[in-house]
Design an enzyme around this catalytic site. Sequence first.
Site, PDB file in Angstrom:
ATOM      1  CG  ASN A   1     -20.088   1.853  -7.400  1.00  0.00           C
ATOM      2  OD1 ASN A   1     -19.357   1.662  -8.364  1.00  0.00           O
ATOM      3  ND2 ASN A   1     -20.640   0.866  -6.713  1.00  0.00           N
TER       4      ASN A   1
ATOM      5  CE  LYS B   1     -25.333  -6.059  -4.139  1.00  0.00           C
ATOM      6  NZ  LYS B   1     -24.513  -7.287  -3.921  1.00  0.00           N
ATOM      7  CB  SER B   2     -20.346  -2.131  -3.555  1.00  0.00           C
ATOM      8  OG  SER B   2     -19.149  -2.784  -3.160  1.00  0.00           O
ATOM      9  CB  VAL B   3     -20.898  -5.300   1.096  1.00  0.00           C
ATOM     10  CG1 VAL B   3     -22.378  -5.570   0.937  1.00  0.00           C
ATOM     11  CG2 VAL B   3     -20.067  -6.395   0.429  1.00  0.00           C
TER      12      VAL B   3
ATOM     13  NE  ARG C   1     -15.627  -1.899  -7.146  1.00  0.00           N
ATOM     14  CZ  ARG C   1     -15.595  -3.156  -7.580  1.00  0.00           C
ATOM     15  NH1 ARG C   1     -16.716  -3.755  -7.945  1.00  0.00           N
ATOM     16  NH2 ARG C   1     -14.471  -3.810  -7.642  1.00  0.00           N
TER      17      ARG C   1
ATOM     18  CG  ASP D   1     -34.025   1.063  -4.356  1.00  0.00           C
ATOM     19  OD1 ASP D   1     -34.949   1.734  -4.838  1.00  0.00           O
ATOM     20  OD2 ASP D   1     -33.969  -0.181  -4.443  1.00  0.00           O
TER      21      ASP D   1
ATOM     22  CG  HIS E   1     -40.417  -5.312  -5.986  1.00  0.00           C
ATOM     23  ND1 HIS E   1     -39.738  -5.719  -4.865  1.00  0.00           N
ATOM     24  CD2 HIS E   1     -39.469  -5.193  -6.950  1.00  0.00           C
ATOM     25  CE1 HIS E   1     -38.445  -5.833  -5.131  1.00  0.00           C
ATOM     26  NE2 HIS E   1     -38.266  -5.534  -6.395  1.00  0.00           N
TER      27      HIS E   1
ATOM     28  CE  LYS F   1     -37.210  -1.271  -5.459  1.00  0.00           C
ATOM     29  NZ  LYS F   1     -36.212  -1.455  -4.371  1.00  0.00           N
TER      30      LYS F   1
ATOM     31  CE1 TYR G   1     -34.978  -6.149  -3.580  1.00  0.00           C
ATOM     32  CE2 TYR G   1     -34.028  -4.127  -2.712  1.00  0.00           C
ATOM     33  CZ  TYR G   1     -34.551  -4.845  -3.765  1.00  0.00           C
ATOM     34  OH  TYR G   1     -34.626  -4.266  -5.002  1.00  0.00           O
TER      35      TYR G   1
END
Length: 281
Positions: free
Chosen positions: A244, A234-236, A240, A49, A112, A79, A54
């Site tokens: 998730n 979301k995670s980088v 994690r 997504d 959006h 979006k 962004y």
Amino acid sequence: MTTTASVPTITLNNGVEIPQLGFGVFQIPPEETRAATLTALEVGYRHIDTAEMYGNEEGVGQAVRESGIDRGEIFVTSKLNNGFHAREDALAAFEQTLGALDIDYVDLFLIHWPLPAVGDFVETWKALEEAYAGGKVRAIGVSNFQQHHLNRLLAESTVIPAVNQIEVHPYLTQDALRAFDSEHGIATEAWSPIAQGKVLGDPVIERISRRVEQTPAQVVLRWHVQRGDIVFPKSVTKERVEENFALFDFELNDADMSDISALDKGERTGPDPDHFNFIPA
């Protein structure tokens, strides 16, 4: 609902299937998006997504192309940016998304924000209907639309939105809006699913976390899944991202579900869609 590769899919109102768990790239810097998305795809995510706002669509597209995974197996959402709500602007912005992603088509494209004081979101929606008719997007929907916004679309346009992406978490359960979506065949997607971390220290969440031997984040994300929300944390960090994704080997019982839902206090982490009219510079 079916299950493929452990992640359930939800069938949208036009027959397109969307993985119920996805990977969100909000606030991931453009220069880090390719690597983060590749990590998510390696872990097993097949739903990404992003959004024009962004600024990282290009990195998502690079990762999809370089992943070695068949394009048809990856569901990509973007979006419309807030500054492009007029018909011609919206159609041009959609083409810009296709160019930035460079993946031939988009699986889902959303308005959006409704921007009630900026323009007519029905006109914007009709532009998305044109893009949908053109065949380069498999489904169209909205984000941050309240019931009264949706009622206008249902009354004044042809295509029923496939999804409504809204802020949902245990402190903002959005039960009435989710029920309205469901009644009209609109799937609900949940952004800010853990309230930017605010719910993770809640005593109820912590108690359930200990009982099921899962992290607080996994408990909250599992609550979303069992309610039928489409969710994309979301995670980088790979650890994690993997955590998730590990939501499908445990279940919450009815008491857990009720206790988490009872935490609702109508508390937003983001803007109120009825008063948000921000256009990026």
